[in-house]
Design a protein around this motif. Structure first.
Motif, PDB file in Angstrom:
ATOM      1  N   THR A 191       0.826  -1.202   0.000  1.00 58.62           N
ATOM      2  CA  THR A 191       0.000   0.000   0.000  1.00 58.62           C
ATOM      3  C   THR A 191       0.862   1.255   0.000  1.00 58.62           C
ATOM      4  N   ARG A 192       1.923   1.248   0.815  1.00 59.09           N
ATOM      5  CA  ARG A 192       2.829   2.396   0.852  1.00 59.09           C
ATOM      6  C   ARG A 192       3.467   2.602  -0.525  1.00 59.09           C
ATOM      7  N   LEU A 193       3.944   1.541  -1.131  1.00 60.97           N
ATOM      8  CA  LEU A 193       4.587   1.657  -2.442  1.00 60.97           C
ATOM      9  C   LEU A 193       3.609   2.150  -3.497  1.00 60.97           C
ATOM     10  N   GLY A 194       2.344   1.771  -3.332  1.00 64.05           N
ATOM     11  CA  GLY A 194       1.322   2.217  -4.276  1.00 64.05           C
ATOM     12  C   GLY A 194       1.051   3.703  -4.216  1.00 64.05           C
ATOM     13  N   SER A 195       1.504   4.369  -3.144  1.00 62.13           N
ATOM     14  CA  SER A 195       1.305   5.815  -3.017  1.00 62.13           C
ATOM     15  C   SER A 195       2.423   6.607  -3.684  1.00 62.13           C
ATOM     16  N   ALA A 196       3.395   5.905  -4.237  1.00 64.43           N
ATOM     17  CA  ALA A 196       4.548   6.568  -4.859  1.00 64.43           C
ATOM     18  C   ALA A 196       4.188   7.162  -6.213  1.00 64.43           C
ATOM     19  N   LEU A 197       5.085   7.988  -6.727  1.00 64.17           N
ATOM     20  CA  LEU A 197       5.069   8.303  -8.150  1.00 64.17           C
ATOM     21  C   LEU A 197       5.613   7.061  -8.849  1.00 64.17           C
ATOM     22  N   ILE A 198       4.838   6.482  -9.754  1.00 63.08           N
ATOM     23  CA  ILE A 198       5.189   5.175 -10.330  1.00 63.08           C
ATOM     24  C   ILE A 198       5.380   5.304 -11.838  1.00 63.08           C
ATOM     25  N   PHE A 199       6.536   4.823 -12.317  1.00 66.38           N
ATOM     26  CA  PHE A 199       6.816   4.842 -13.746  1.00 66.38           C
ATOM     27  C   PHE A 199       7.463   3.532 -14.170  1.00 66.38           C
ATOM     28  N   ARG A 200       7.072   3.092 -15.341  1.00 63.26           N
ATOM     29  CA  ARG A 200       7.672   1.885 -15.908  1.00 63.26           C
ATOM     30  C   ARG A 200       8.835   2.263 -16.813  1.00 63.26           C
ATOM     31  N   LEU A 201       9.920   1.510 -16.711  1.00 66.31           N
ATOM     32  CA  LEU A 201      11.042   1.658 -17.628  1.00 66.31           C
ATOM     33  C   LEU A 201      10.959   0.573 -18.687  1.00 66.31           C
ATOM     34  N   ARG A 202      11.087   0.979 -19.926  1.00 65.18           N
ATOM     35  CA  ARG A 202      11.047   0.038 -21.043  1.00 65.18           C
ATOM     36  C   ARG A 202      12.471  -0.275 -21.481  1.00 65.18           C
ATOM     37  N   PRO A 203      12.819  -1.559 -21.616  1.00 65.20           N
ATOM     38  CA  PRO A 203      14.171  -1.884 -22.083  1.00 65.20           C
ATOM     39  C   PRO A 203      14.356  -1.489 -23.537  1.00 65.20           C
ATOM     40  N   LEU A 204      15.588  -1.175 -23.898  1.00 63.86           N
ATOM     41  CA  LEU A 204      15.884  -0.858 -25.284  1.00 63.86           C
ATOM     42  C   LEU A 204      15.744  -2.107 -26.151  1.00 63.86           C
ATOM     43  N   SER A 205      15.213  -1.924 -27.326  1.00 65.39           N
ATOM     44  CA  SER A 205      15.195  -3.013 -28.299  1.00 65.39           C
ATOM     45  C   SER A 205      16.596  -3.180 -28.873  1.00 65.39           C
ATOM     46  N   ASP A 206      16.837  -4.281 -29.561  1.00 67.59           N
ATOM     47  CA  ASP A 206      18.142  -4.490 -30.191  1.00 67.59           C
ATOM     48  C   ASP A 206      18.447  -3.377 -31.184  1.00 67.59           C
ATOM     49  N   GLU A 207      17.445  -2.938 -31.907  1.00 67.83           N
ATOM     50  CA  GLU A 207      17.657  -1.866 -32.884  1.00 67.83           C
ATOM     51  C   GLU A 207      18.057  -0.573 -32.182  1.00 67.83           C
ATOM     52  N   GLU A 208      17.433  -0.293 -31.049  1.00 64.29           N
ATOM     53  CA  GLU A 208      17.761   0.920 -30.304  1.00 64.29           C
ATOM     54  C   GLU A 208      19.162   0.836 -29.709  1.00 64.29           C
ATOM     55  N   LYS A 209      19.558  -0.359 -29.258  1.00 64.75           N
ATOM     56  CA  LYS A 209      20.918  -0.524 -28.748  1.00 64.75           C
ATOM     57  C   LYS A 209      21.936  -0.322 -29.862  1.00 64.75           C
TER      58      LYS A 209
END
Length: 227
Positions: free
Chosen positions: A140-158
């Motif tokens: 519940t505490r963690l759910g009160s955070a500012l939450i963002f997902r990080l997307r991994p780079l694709s092979d093309e982006e790397k």
């Protein structure tokens, strides 16, 4: 005695610790902007989540906060009780005692902020808070955070990021060479960037052009090649 190339890599890695400047953030611009704003804002808690290789550990280590990895320290024994800034990686790996310690730390932090003292808690996990197998009070505490997902780079982006770094160094590397480098080494961008820097230096020191045979030699000396 270590082979020259492997020693060269060991020498290079400490020179490029994780930082916000050397994080390749393609596709994660919103999360990075929010994180930058958070450091100077009033919200004490920020959570990054995403799969392995998305860069969570890089950003936590680059944050300047006291870093603790829940996968290596599931009890959070390495977290100072009064730390004004704490970064907890792999929160999903915390043991029961570690979860209680983090819950208590958050409550102390919130009280400190309410009394006008600064404090920040940056947390990373492999899933959003609602999906984490943690104590309900901590979830519940963690759910009160500012939450963002990080997307991994694709092979093309790397590949594109490596090509840009090579160009910045004045290196002319073909797509074939970059693909060879990426497919035969660790795929995290920090290791790839260090290998590229080592390749550049090795080429200059030995006065040899960067070719596939030289790439093979570098990777074999580094112990990363699969050939």
């Amino acid at each position: 005695m270590l082979p020259p190339m492997r020693q060269l890599l060991l020498d290079l890695m400490p020179e490029s610790p994780p930082s916000l400047a050397n994080f390749v953030g393609d596709g994660n611009e919103e999360a990075l902007a929010a994180l930058a704003d958070w450091f100077s804002g009033p919200q004490p808690l920020f959570l990054l989540w995403g799969e392995a290789g998305s860069g969570k550990s890089h950003l936590l280590q680059a944050s300047g906060l006291h870093y603790v990895d829940g996968a290596q320290d599931p009890l959070l024994a390495g977290a100072p009780a009064e730390a004004e800034g704490l970064a907890v990686d792999n929160v999903q790996a915390l043991a029961e005692a570690g979860q209680i310690a983090l819950f208590n730390h958050f409550n102390r932090l919130r009280l400190a902020v309410e009394n006008g003292r600064p404090g920040k808690l940056l947390v990373a996990s492999d899933q959003p808070p609602a999906a984490l197998q943690l104590r309900e009070d901590l979830r519940t505490r963690l759910g009160s955070a500012l939450i963002f997902r990080l997307r991994p780079l694709s092979d093309e982006e790397k590949l594109a990021a490596l090509a840009a770094q090579a160009a910045d160094r004045g290196l002319k590397l073909s797509r074939e060479a970059l693909t060879y480098l990426m497919n035969r080494s660790s795929r995290d961008m920090r290791t790839l960037a260090a290998l590229l820097a080592a390749l550049d230096r090795y080429s200059l020191e030995h006065k040899r052009p960067i070719t596939l045979p030289l790439l093979r030699e570098v990777l074999q000396h580094a112990g990363d090649s699969t050939v």
